[in-house]
Design an enzyme around this catalytic site. Structure first.
Site, PDB file in Angstrom:
ATOM      1  N   ASP A  20       0.826  -1.203   0.000  1.00 40.58           N
ATOM      2  CA  ASP A  20       0.000   0.000   0.000  1.00 40.58           C
ATOM      3  C   ASP A  20       0.866   1.261   0.000  1.00 40.58           C
ATOM      4  O   ASP A  20       1.937   1.285   0.601  1.00 40.58           O
ATOM      5  CB  ASP A  20      -0.894  -0.019   1.246  1.00 40.58           C
ATOM      6  CG  ASP A  20      -2.032   0.982   1.162  1.00 40.58           C
ATOM      7  OD1 ASP A  20      -2.340   1.448   0.043  1.00 40.58           O
ATOM      8  OD2 ASP A  20      -2.610   1.312   2.211  1.00 40.58           O
ATOM      9  N   ASN A  68     -10.383  -2.885  -6.499  1.00 45.50           N
ATOM     10  CA  ASN A  68      -9.544  -1.986  -7.306  1.00 45.50           C
ATOM     11  C   ASN A  68     -10.121  -1.713  -8.695  1.00 45.50           C
ATOM     12  O   ASN A  68      -9.728  -0.741  -9.357  1.00 45.50           O
ATOM     13  CB  ASN A  68      -8.129  -2.550  -7.456  1.00 45.50           C
ATOM     14  CG  ASN A  68      -7.293  -2.420  -6.203  1.00 45.50           C
ATOM     15  OD1 ASN A  68      -6.345  -3.173  -5.996  1.00 45.50           O
ATOM     16  ND2 ASN A  68      -7.628  -1.479  -5.323  1.00 45.50           N
TER      17      ASN A  68
END
Length: 245
Positions: A20, A68
């Site tokens: 991340d 996503n």
């Protein structure tokens, strides 16, 4: 952090990483998010090499989640192109280092070109046995568990198995990760403190390690630090310290 501080006799068998911070890293540089993803790919290479050098047997990377797909179209397309180019570029490295590539997730939803490249690299590395590198692509933990439940229900309905024999091992055999051990160490970068629908079943007893380091800045030294932190913890699996000792 010194690699020599790592106890090679107590290595985690399976490390999983939520990579991340690519977007925030790019923003700090005054660049587009794409720039962060490109540099994140360099961090992937560093960590894969680092794990292989230490003797880690299984590494799973959260590369693209089912959620996503909701990101801006241009970013998703760029991520897919980057994935294809990375697979082509790193095949030689995987072969040289005896690393097997594996993929989990709803692979059928990926663009055909990505699927083709992915399957080709998986085929060419299938006999490698130094380490298994698993890419979680179009992956969601809840979807994985739902699919396992549906498959088991269908088998019960068709009298293939009895509901009385369903236990953890049978559930394991219906997950994407059926050929992988449970996760020992879960690492998340960028300072976020959540698991984001990643390997929900498999991390039941994993040690969780969070770092504020953004993924493109993550180095082998950061990896060593996470492993040393893991080795200094007492893993009880529901038992008391006295029972373990």
């Amino acid at each position: 952090m010194n690699e020599k501080l790592i106890n090679k006799e107590k290595l985690p068998e399976h490390i999983a990483i939520i990579m991340d911070g690519n977007g925030r890293w790019a923003k700090q540089q005054g660049k587009l998010r794409v720039f962060g993803h490109e540099n994140g790919a360099k961090a992937v290479k560093r960590v894969v090499e680092g794990c292989a050098e230490l003797g880690i047997k299984n590494l799973t990377l959260y590369a693209f989640s089912t959620e996503n797909w909701k990101r801006p179209k241009m970013e998703v397309e760029t991520l897919m192109k980057l994935l294809v180019s990375s697979l082509k570029k790193e095949l030689k490295t995987l072969l040289q280092n005896n690393i097997k590539l594996n993929a989990i997730g709803n692979i059928e939803t990926l663009p055909k070109k990505v699927q083709s490249e992915l399957l080709e690299v998986m085929e060419k590395t299938k006999d490698n046995n130094r380490m298994t590198l698993t890419m979680a692509l179009s992956y969601g933990g809840r979807e994985e568990i739902k699919n396992a439940v549906v498959e088991l229900c269908t088998k019960v309905k068709n009298n293939i198995i009895s509901p009385d024999i369903i236990d953890e091992s049978i559930i394991n055999n219906h997950l994407y990760t059926q050929n992988l051990p449970d996760v020992d160490l879960l690492i998340r970068t960028s300072g976020e403190y959540r698991v984001s629908n990643f390997l929900l079943w498999q991390i039941a007893y994993a040690e969780l390690y969070f770092t504020k380091t953004l993924w493109p800045d993550f180095t082998k030294e950061h990896l060593w630090e996470a492993i040393i932190n893991y080795q200094n913890r007492e893993r009880r699996f529901g038992k008391t310290s006295e029972q373990l000792n």
